[in-house]
Design a protein around this motif. Structure first.
Motif, PDB file in Angstrom:
ATOM      1  N   ASN A 139       0.823  -1.219   0.000  1.00 40.27           N
ATOM      2  CA  ASN A 139       0.000   0.000   0.000  1.00 40.27           C
ATOM      3  C   ASN A 139       0.855   1.267   0.000  1.00 40.27           C
ATOM      4  OD1 ASN A 139      -2.433  -1.478   0.065  1.00 40.27           O
ATOM      5  ND2 ASN A 139      -2.369  -1.586   2.314  1.00 40.27           N
ATOM      6  N   MET A 140       2.078   1.147  -0.538  1.00 37.93           N
ATOM      7  CA  MET A 140       2.948   2.315  -0.645  1.00 37.93           C
ATOM      8  C   MET A 140       2.639   3.125  -1.909  1.00 37.93           C
ATOM      9  SD  MET A 140       5.111   2.302   1.983  1.00 37.93           S
ATOM     10  CE  MET A 140       3.669   1.865   2.934  1.00 37.93           C
ATOM     11  N   ASP A 141       2.360   2.388  -2.998  1.00 33.26           N
ATOM     12  CA  ASP A 141       2.129   3.009  -4.304  1.00 33.26           C
ATOM     13  C   ASP A 141       0.634   2.959  -4.592  1.00 33.26           C
ATOM     14  OD1 ASP A 141       2.120   3.954  -6.871  1.00 33.26           O
ATOM     15  OD2 ASP A 141       3.708   2.591  -7.575  1.00 33.26           O
ATOM     16  N   ILE A 142       0.051   4.145  -4.809  1.00 35.12           N
ATOM     17  CA  ILE A 142      -1.393   4.198  -5.050  1.00 35.12           C
ATOM     18  C   ILE A 142      -1.751   3.456  -6.325  1.00 35.12           C
ATOM     19  CG2 ILE A 142      -3.354   5.740  -5.489  1.00 35.12           C
ATOM     20  CD1 ILE A 142      -1.962   7.833  -3.807  1.00 35.12           C
ATOM     21  N   GLU A 143      -0.900   3.580  -7.341  1.00 36.83           N
ATOM     22  CA  GLU A 143      -1.176   2.919  -8.605  1.00 36.83           C
ATOM     23  C   GLU A 143      -0.931   1.412  -8.520  1.00 36.83           C
ATOM     24  OE1 GLU A 143       1.081   4.814 -11.596  1.00 36.83           O
ATOM     25  OE2 GLU A 143       0.007   6.745 -11.450  1.00 36.83           O
ATOM     26  N   ASN A 144      -0.056   0.995  -7.650  1.00 34.78           N
ATOM     27  CA  ASN A 144       0.252  -0.441  -7.507  1.00 34.78           C
ATOM     28  C   ASN A 144       0.325  -0.776  -6.009  1.00 34.78           C
ATOM     29  OD1 ASN A 144       0.942  -3.084  -7.935  1.00 34.78           O
ATOM     30  ND2 ASN A 144       3.038  -2.650  -8.647  1.00 34.78           N
ATOM     31  N   PRO A 145      -0.837  -0.873  -5.340  1.00 32.52           N
ATOM     32  CA  PRO A 145      -0.842  -1.067  -3.883  1.00 32.52           C
ATOM     33  C   PRO A 145      -0.271  -2.414  -3.437  1.00 32.52           C
ATOM     34  CG  PRO A 145      -3.066  -1.240  -4.772  1.00 32.52           C
ATOM     35  CD  PRO A 145      -2.201  -0.772  -5.904  1.00 32.52           C
ATOM     36  N   LYS A 146      -0.221  -3.397  -4.328  1.00 35.32           N
ATOM     37  CA  LYS A 146       0.294  -4.709  -3.936  1.00 35.32           C
ATOM     38  C   LYS A 146       1.821  -4.805  -4.023  1.00 35.32           C
ATOM     39  CE  LYS A 146      -3.853  -7.341  -5.117  1.00 35.32           C
ATOM     40  NZ  LYS A 146      -4.399  -8.478  -5.904  1.00 35.32           N
ATOM     41  N   GLN A 147       2.448  -3.797  -4.579  1.00 38.36           N
ATOM     42  CA  GLN A 147       3.905  -3.831  -4.674  1.00 38.36           C
ATOM     43  C   GLN A 147       4.509  -3.809  -3.260  1.00 38.36           C
ATOM     44  OE1 GLN A 147       5.612  -0.756  -7.083  1.00 38.36           O
ATOM     45  NE2 GLN A 147       7.744  -1.391  -6.633  1.00 38.36           N
ATOM     46  N   GLU A 148       5.487  -4.665  -3.043  1.00 40.64           N
ATOM     47  CA  GLU A 148       6.075  -4.813  -1.712  1.00 40.64           C
ATOM     48  C   GLU A 148       7.390  -4.058  -1.612  1.00 40.64           C
ATOM     49  OE1 GLU A 148       6.442  -8.992  -0.957  1.00 40.64           O
ATOM     50  OE2 GLU A 148       4.318  -9.221  -0.432  1.00 40.64           O
ATOM     51  N   TYR A 149       7.571  -3.447  -0.442  1.00 41.20           N
ATOM     52  CA  TYR A 149       8.813  -2.786  -0.069  1.00 41.20           C
ATOM     53  C   TYR A 149       9.290  -3.474   1.224  1.00 41.20           C
ATOM     54  CZ  TYR A 149       7.292   0.864  -3.285  1.00 41.20           C
ATOM     55  OH  TYR A 149       6.883   1.552  -4.402  1.00 41.20           O
ATOM     56  N   SER A 150      10.555  -3.868   1.268  1.00 39.15           N
ATOM     57  CA  SER A 150      10.999  -4.668   2.431  1.00 39.15           C
ATOM     58  C   SER A 150      12.450  -4.372   2.803  1.00 39.15           C
ATOM     59  CB  SER A 150      10.850  -6.161   2.130  1.00 39.15           C
ATOM     60  OG  SER A 150      11.725  -6.547   1.091  1.00 39.15           O
ATOM     61  N   PHE A 151      12.749  -4.717   4.042  1.00 39.59           N
ATOM     62  CA  PHE A 151      14.143  -4.702   4.517  1.00 39.59           C
ATOM     63  C   PHE A 151      14.283  -5.812   5.575  1.00 39.59           C
ATOM     64  CE2 PHE A 151      11.938  -1.973   7.478  1.00 39.59           C
ATOM     65  CZ  PHE A 151      12.482  -2.292   8.716  1.00 39.59           C
ATOM     66  N   THR A 152      15.502  -6.282   5.731  1.00 35.87           N
ATOM     67  CA  THR A 152      15.788  -7.359   6.705  1.00 35.87           C
ATOM     68  C   THR A 152      16.911  -6.901   7.624  1.00 35.87           C
ATOM     69  OG1 THR A 152      15.182  -9.051   5.079  1.00 35.87           O
ATOM     70  CG2 THR A 152      16.446  -9.777   7.009  1.00 35.87           C
ATOM     71  N   ILE A 153      16.652  -6.994   8.907  1.00 39.05           N
ATOM     72  CA  ILE A 153      17.682  -6.652   9.889  1.00 39.05           C
ATOM     73  C   ILE A 153      17.946  -7.866  10.778  1.00 39.05           C
ATOM     74  CG2 ILE A 153      17.148  -4.191   9.932  1.00 39.05           C
ATOM     75  CD1 ILE A 153      15.613  -4.667  12.525  1.00 39.05           C
ATOM     76  N   ARG A 154      19.122  -7.848  11.370  1.00 39.51           N
ATOM     77  CA  ARG A 154      19.522  -8.943  12.265  1.00 39.51           C
ATOM     78  C   ARG A 154      20.125  -8.351  13.534  1.00 39.51           C
ATOM     79  NH1 ARG A 154      24.489 -13.223  11.409  1.00 39.51           N
ATOM     80  NH2 ARG A 154      24.041 -14.536  13.239  1.00 39.51           N
ATOM     81  N   HIS A 155      19.788  -8.979  14.668  1.00 38.69           N
ATOM     82  CA  HIS A 155      20.354  -8.546  15.952  1.00 38.69           C
ATOM     83  C   HIS A 155      21.264  -9.653  16.482  1.00 38.69           C
ATOM     84  CE1 HIS A 155      20.501  -7.694  20.308  1.00 38.69           C
ATOM     85  NE2 HIS A 155      20.474  -6.416  19.903  1.00 38.69           N
TER      86      HIS A 155
END
Length: 243
Positions: free
Chosen positions: A173-189
């Motif tokens: 839901n980041m892009d109004i034109e393409n709400p299914k597009q995924e944005y991600s990041f991975t962190i490790r502790h």
């Protein structure tokens, strides 16, 4: 002359009479001598008999005394044997007690060594347990922050989290034109520090954000800022190539 005697019967008789009288006188002398010595012999026999009786009495007393002495000797030997047996039992008991004392000493030494060893182990384990408790407490606090962030994002923004080598945060839901597009990041502790494993799409200023996260330990704020940056990138339609 013998011929004359043989020829004269009277002479022969006289001769024999004289011989008989001679023998009678000899026998009479013997009898008189015996009769004269008989009282003395009788007194001697009486004295001997009395002495024999006295000796028998003394012998009986001596036998009784001997039996008494033998009985006392038997009692003494029995007492001595009992005493020796008791002494032997006492020596055996002392030997057994000494062996038991030595065994107890060795056991005490072993137990003391084990106690010292266990004390050292317990001390080390206590220190390790204290460190683990601190880490668990810290992890619980971090997990609390993570769950708080997840709850907020699930409730307000909608995103998903996946565990693995690190923790992957995925937004849509980041892009109004393409709400299914995924944005991600991975962190490790790990080792009391956060590190970024991947970021899709790449964003500028990520290194500074990671440093700020390690300094403040504010995971909720970091996730919120990352979403804002993804939202800005989606709005501008820009994908930066380097973090």
């Amino acid at each position: 002359m013998e011929n004359e005697t043989e020829q004269n019967p009277n002479a022969k008789m006289e001769y024999r009479r004289s011989i008989c009288f001679g023998e009678i006188r000899v026998q009479q002398q013997i009898i008189d001598s015996f009769a004269a010595s008989f009282p003395t012999s009788l007194n001697f026999i009486k004295a001997l008999t009395l002495d024999t009786a006295q000796n028998h009495a003394k012998l009986a007393k001596m036998k009784a005394a001997l039996r008494k002495t033998e009985n006392e000797l038997v009692k003494v030997l029995e007492a001595k044997t009992h005493k020796e047996a008791k002494q032997m039992d006492t020596r055996e008991s002392i030997s057994a007690l000494k062996a038991r004392v030595e065994k107890l000493k060795r056991s005490v030494q072993v137990q003391k060594a084990r106690r010292d060893e266990y004390g050292s182990i317990i001390s080390q384990e206590s220190l390790a347990l204290t460190e683990i408790e601190e880490k668990v407490k810290h992890a619980i606090e971090e997990n609390g922050e993570i769950h708080e962030a997840i709850s907020w994002y699930n409730r307000v923004l909608g995103f998903k989290i996946e565990g693995g080598h690190g923790v992957r945060f995925t937004f849509n839901n980041m892009d109004i034109e393409n709400p299914k597009q995924e944005y991600s990041f991975t962190i490790r502790h790990a080792d009391d520090a956060y590190s970024l494993l991947d970021c899709d799409p790449p964003l500028n200023g990520i290194k500074e954000l990671i440093n700020e996260l390690n300094r403040t330990n504010g995971l909720f704020k970091f996730v919120r800022i990352m979403r804002e940056k993804f939202q800005e990138a989606a709005t501008l339609g820009m994908i930066l190539l380097y973090c």
